[in-house]
Design a protein around this motif. Structure first.
Motif, short mmCIF file in Angstrom:
data_model
loop_
_atom_site.label_atom_id
_atom_site.label_comp_id
_atom_site.label_asym_id
_atom_site.label_seq_id
_atom_site.Cartn_x
_atom_site.Cartn_y
_atom_site.Cartn_z
N THR A 13 -6.15 -0.82 -18.80
CA THR A 13 -5.13 -0.16 -17.98
C THR A 13 -5.86 0.92 -17.18
O THR A 13 -6.92 1.41 -17.60
N ALA A 14 -5.31 1.28 -16.04
CA ALA A 14 -5.97 2.29 -15.21
C ALA A 14 -6.22 3.59 -15.97
O ALA A 14 -7.32 4.17 -15.86
N PRO A 15 -5.25 4.09 -16.79
CA PRO A 15 -5.54 5.32 -17.54
C PRO A 15 -6.70 5.16 -18.54
O PRO A 15 -7.36 6.15 -18.87
N VAL A 29 -4.70 8.48 -10.64
CA VAL A 29 -4.18 7.83 -11.86
C VAL A 29 -3.70 8.88 -12.85
O VAL A 29 -2.63 8.74 -13.44
N TRP A 32 -0.34 10.12 -11.65
CA TRP A 32 0.53 9.01 -11.22
C TRP A 32 1.99 9.37 -11.48
O TRP A 32 2.34 9.90 -12.53
N ALA A 38 1.69 4.15 -14.77
CA ALA A 38 0.25 3.92 -14.56
C ALA A 38 -0.28 2.85 -15.51
O ALA A 38 -1.25 2.16 -15.18
N GLU A 39 0.33 2.70 -16.66
CA GLU A 39 -0.13 1.70 -17.64
C GLU A 39 0.11 0.27 -17.15
O GLU A 39 -0.41 -0.68 -17.73
N VAL A 41 -0.82 -0.58 -14.11
CA VAL A 41 -1.92 -0.77 -13.16
C VAL A 41 -3.15 -1.06 -14.00
O VAL A 41 -3.42 -0.35 -14.97
N VAL A 132 -5.11 3.90 -3.54
CA VAL A 132 -4.87 4.84 -4.65
C VAL A 132 -5.88 5.97 -4.54
O VAL A 132 -7.09 5.75 -4.68
N VAL A 165 -2.40 -4.07 -9.10
CA VAL A 165 -1.30 -3.12 -8.95
C VAL A 165 -0.01 -3.90 -8.72
O VAL A 165 0.01 -4.80 -7.88
#
Length: 187
Positions: A13-15, A29, A32, A38-39, A41, A132, A165
């Motif tokens: 996930t992005a985070p 992020v 976000w 954000a999870e 992405v 982003v 995304v």
């Protein structure tokens, strides 16, 4: 973890990927906001050797061809005034820079920004620029076709790695304006 699209071996996930993202993207992020969390992405590892679209989809999955987007930096000029924007269009289309973009940024002339300018102003690598984490004072023009897709593959700020995304999340990015006809078919 499995990506919603493609055949990637390293998916986060992005985070969870803040350590591999360039600072402007990581900051976006971390801060976000909006209805898509954000999870949802994802960052996926991709080798720059496969950056060419044909090689990329052959290596990572044919379904990515219709779900890939490019983020291009443009500069609009009216007299001495300059306006900078980023345009996100599906990769099988081209940006209507002299029509739609020029009108959206209220410019007499619009052109693609020089590579040195785009990379220095975004803090991102050429070939990996993403919507982003762009500069806050830039317009962000998103083709309506991008927002309509369940997931879209875009750059991650680096040549290595991409972001997946949800299409509707592009509309919640700072400065985003969804525009019909921004991306036109390649002749």
């Amino acid at each position: 973890m499995r990506a919603p699209l493609g055949n990637f071996t390293d998916v986060r996930t992005a985070p969870e990927a803040l350590d591999v993202l360039v600072e402007p993207v990581a900051r976006a992020v971390r801060h976000w906001a909006g209805p898509v969390p954000a999870e949802e992405v994802y960052w996926v590892d991709s080798d720059p050797r496969w950056a060419d679209t044909a090689a990329f989809v052959e290596h990572y999955g044919r379904e990515l061809l219709e779900a890939s987007a490019n983020c291009l930096v443009v500069t609009g000029r009216r007299g001495e005034s300059r306006t900078h924007a980023a345009c996100v269009v599906l990769s099988h289309t081209r940006v209507d820079i002299n029509g739609v973009v020029r009108r959206q940024v209220d410019a007499r002339k619009a052109s693609f920004a020089a590579m040195d300018f785009a990379t220095s102003e975004t803090g991102m690598e050429y070939g990996g620029i993403t919507p982003v984490g762009l500069p806050a004072d830039w317009a962000l023009l998103i083709d309506a076709a991008v927002v309509d897709l369940p997931y879209v593959l875009v750059g991650s700020g680096r040549r290595r790695g991409k972001l997946l995304v949800p299409g509707k999340a592009f509309a919640q990015l700072p400065g985003a304006v969804v525009v019909e006809g921004l991306g036109v078919p390649v002749a």
